[in-house]
Design an enzyme around this catalytic site. Structure first.
Site, PDB file in Angstrom:
ATOM      1  N   LYS A  73      28.809   5.812 -11.122  1.00 53.77           N
ATOM      2  CA  LYS A  73      29.710   4.539 -11.613  1.00 53.77           C
ATOM      3  C   LYS A  73      30.183   4.125 -10.018  1.00 53.77           C
ATOM      4  CE  LYS A  73      32.069   6.616 -14.437  1.00 53.77           C
ATOM      5  NZ  LYS A  73      31.377   7.871 -14.273  1.00 53.77           N
ATOM      6  N   THR A  74      30.799   4.829  -9.213  1.00 56.80           N
ATOM      7  CA  THR A  74      31.546   4.305  -7.905  1.00 56.80           C
ATOM      8  C   THR A  74      30.281   3.999  -7.213  1.00 56.80           C
ATOM      9  OG1 THR A  74      32.948   5.994  -8.239  1.00 56.80           O
ATOM     10  CG2 THR A  74      32.905   5.105  -5.997  1.00 56.80           C
ATOM     11  N   ASP A 118      38.440   2.458 -11.341  1.00 53.69           N
ATOM     12  CA  ASP A 118      37.975   3.612 -11.941  1.00 53.69           C
ATOM     13  C   ASP A 118      38.733   4.222 -13.112  1.00 53.69           C
ATOM     14  OD1 ASP A 118      36.170   5.801 -12.199  1.00 53.69           O
ATOM     15  OD2 ASP A 118      36.706   6.635 -10.490  1.00 53.69           O
ATOM     16  N   THR A 167      34.742   6.953 -18.524  1.00 55.35           N
ATOM     17  CA  THR A 167      33.865   7.677 -19.034  1.00 55.35           C
ATOM     18  C   THR A 167      33.993   7.817 -20.413  1.00 55.35           C
ATOM     19  OG1 THR A 167      35.685   9.202 -18.561  1.00 55.35           O
ATOM     20  CG2 THR A 167      34.013   9.444 -17.127  1.00 55.35           C
ATOM     21  N   ARG A 226      25.339  13.855  -9.146  1.00 51.46           N
ATOM     22  CA  ARG A 226      26.634  14.737  -8.117  1.00 51.46           C
ATOM     23  C   ARG A 226      26.125  16.157  -8.459  1.00 51.46           C
ATOM     24  NH1 ARG A 226      31.812  13.129  -9.912  1.00 51.46           N
ATOM     25  NH2 ARG A 226      31.844  11.877  -8.152  1.00 51.46           N
TER      26      ARG A 226
HETATM   27  N1  LIG Z   1      21.341   6.778  -8.869  1.00 48.42           N
HETATM   28  C1  LIG Z   1      21.590   7.410  -7.871  1.00 48.42           C
HETATM   29  N2  LIG Z   1      20.790   7.716  -6.671  1.00 48.42           N
HETATM   30  C2  LIG Z   1      21.154   8.254  -5.740  1.00 48.42           C
HETATM   31  N3  LIG Z   1      22.275   9.027  -5.765  1.00 48.42           N
HETATM   32  C3  LIG Z   1      23.069   8.830  -6.746  1.00 48.42           C
HETATM   33  C4  LIG Z   1      22.801   8.045  -7.782  1.00 48.42           C
HETATM   34  N4  LIG Z   1      24.094   7.919  -8.781  1.00 48.42           N
HETATM   35  C5  LIG Z   1      24.769   8.871  -7.988  1.00 48.42           C
HETATM   36  N5  LIG Z   1      24.343   9.284  -6.690  1.00 48.42           N
HETATM   37  C6  LIG Z   1      25.001  10.376  -6.009  1.00 48.42           C
HETATM   38  O1  LIG Z   1      25.998  11.153  -6.826  1.00 48.42           O
HETATM   39  C7  LIG Z   1      27.315  11.354  -6.244  1.00 48.42           C
HETATM   40  C8  LIG Z   1      28.339  11.065  -7.566  1.00 48.42           C
HETATM   41  O2  LIG Z   1      28.350   9.364  -7.494  1.00 48.42           O
HETATM   42  P1  LIG Z   1      29.285   8.627  -7.873  1.00 48.42           P
HETATM   43  O3  LIG Z   1      30.820   9.037  -7.008  1.00 48.42           O
HETATM   44  O4  LIG Z   1      28.997   7.187  -7.696  1.00 48.42           O
HETATM   45  O5  LIG Z   1      29.439   8.919  -9.625  1.00 48.42           O
HETATM   46  P2  LIG Z   1      30.499   8.701 -10.615  1.00 48.42           P
HETATM   47  O6  LIG Z   1      29.979   8.079 -11.795  1.00 48.42           O
HETATM   48  O7  LIG Z   1      31.244   7.281  -9.794  1.00 48.42           O
HETATM   49  O8  LIG Z   1      31.703   9.715 -10.798  1.00 48.42           O
HETATM   50  P3  LIG Z   1      33.180   9.879 -11.261  1.00 48.42           P
HETATM   51  O9  LIG Z   1      33.043   9.295 -12.538  1.00 48.42           O
HETATM   52  O10 LIG Z   1      33.468  10.981 -11.324  1.00 48.42           O
HETATM   53  O11 LIG Z   1      33.785   9.014 -10.191  1.00 48.42           O
HETATM   54  C9  LIG Z   1      27.457  10.427  -4.995  1.00 48.42           C
HETATM   55  O12 LIG Z   1      26.967  11.245  -3.983  1.00 48.42           O
HETATM   56  C10 LIG Z   1      26.120   9.606  -5.299  1.00 48.42           C
HETATM   57  O13 LIG Z   1      25.362   9.539  -3.901  1.00 48.42           O
END
Ligand SMILES: Nc1ncnc2c1ncn2[C@@H]1O[C@H](COP(=O)(O)OP(=O)(O)OP(=O)(O)O)[C@@H](O)[C@H]1O
Length: 359
Positions: A73-74, A118, A167, A226
């Protein structure tokens, strides 16, 4: 006796495990929509939303990203700002305790800026109400003074795009959800998609990995980028210390065995829960608290940290009478169910019922 562990100690936790990991994650984040792997539908829809807004020279609709931790998401919020060529401001629901905190952020946004909030479901109620008006009319009412003398001063704010992440989409109040023009539901990733993510991350980290090695890491990553990136780093450590740095299938298997992550992505806690359920309680049904005591954990750790993945994998069922091991769980641990073992299906395995008091 297993050592107690909380969610953050786990190599297979979907939550980020601290500032150090965040730095590495930042380096591994794709920067453009084209480099974002998987989530095909979300990517295509989002691309249309962004590019049609760019064509019309307007700020795009507000975007809500919903999905579990670590699914990207981030990363997507950063990509949205980059694709629009606009700055990104990052904040989160828990950081906005009062309406004034939100007003301070909103009133300093520049035109077209992307605001990423977030955990938007954890924002304080008065701030949430201020956000409704800001999202719709790009205006906020700042209340000055207290009691009967309080006055609301309207304040125009620059048109912006809100990207909210949650989430728990179900916890968002309807009026807030309705103000997002585009809602993207992010699913767990397929093993093939995770394999591409592992290969891409390995390239960025300068790790030599075979296709079979990448597939092995991907298959144990619980559908979550992740976790895939974290397992890759641990496998890399092992390869550097115990071998020549290159990762092949055999090495990936040996490393993940050392870290106690099995071929379905279960770790020590997951397996302890299942093993206890089967060995001590004949496969259940058994109440959550009893099960937790039997593995030396708090009920909350078992319920929040281990169970969701076990349920998703079809290894454990939450029934009105307690937790039950499914036939797949018996098979996974290589145990034979006693003739009296319950069949999960006959116990009305409804997840929703798990919150009801157990007998
Ligand atoms: N589609 C994707 N392709 C490549 N790498 C990804 C992808 N999605 C996530 N990642 C990698 O996974 C890791 C976690 O992603 P991110 O921080 O964006 O998740 P999030 O959903 O925001 O998590 P949270 O809800 O815990 O904040 C990052 O290092 C990101 O580079």
């Amino acid at each position: 006796m297993t050592e107690p562990m909380d969610g953050h100690d786990r190599i297979v936790s979907a939550d980020a495990d601290g500032p150090e990991e965040e730095v590495i994650e930042a380096a591994l984040r794709p920067k453009k929509l084209d480099d974002f792997i998987g989530q095909e539908r979300v990517r295509e829809q989002l691309s249309l939303v962004l590019h049609s807004a760019l064509r019309r020279g307007r700020t795009p609709d507000h975007v809500l990203l919903s999905g579990g931790p670590g699914l990207g998401k981030t990363t997507l919020a950063m990509i949205i700002a980059a694709e629009l060529g606009r700055p990104l401001r990052i904040s989160s629901g828990p950081a906005i305790e009062r309406a004034g905190d939100l007003a301070a952020v909103l009133s300093t946004l520049s035109e077209g800026e992307v605001l990423f909030l977030d955990e938007i479901h954890r924002m304080a109620r008065p701030a949430e109400e201020m956000l409704y008006m800001a999202m719709e009319d790009f205006r906020v009412d700042v209340v000055v003074g207290k009691g009967p003398g309080a006055t609301a001063i309207p304040l125009d704010i620059a048109p912006f795009t809100l990207v909210g992440a949650t989430t728990r989409a179900g916890m968002l109040p309807g009026p807030l959800r309705d103000r997002f023009g585009f809602v993207a539901h992010m699913d767990f990733y397929e093993p093939a998609e995770l394999e591409v993510i592992v290969q891409r991350s390995a390239r960025l980290l300068d790790v030599e990995i075979s296709d079979a090695g990448a597939a092995e890491v991907a298959g144990r990553s619980r559908g979550t980028p992740r976790i895939a990136n974290r397992l890759l780093r641990r496998v890399r450590d092992y390869a550097e210390v115990r071998a020549d740095g290159a990762v092949d299938l055999e090495l990936a298997r040996a490393a993940l065995k050392l870290y106690e992550v099995d071929e379905r992505g279960l770790d020590r806690l997951d397996r302890a829960v299942l093993a206890s359920l089967m060995r001590k309680f004949g496969g259940g049904p058994v109440g959550l608290s009893t099960l937790a005591v039997s593995v030396g954990e708090e009920p909350e750790t078992v319920e929040v940290v281990a169970e969701p993945f076990l349920v998703r994998q079809g290894l454990l069922a939450r029934t009105p009478r307690g937790r039950v091991a499914t036939p797949a769980a018996w098979a996974h641990l290589g145990l034979t169910p006693p003739p009296s073992a319950p069949m999960a299906g006959t116990l009305f395995a409804l997840d929703d019922d798990a919150d009801r008091p157990e007998q």
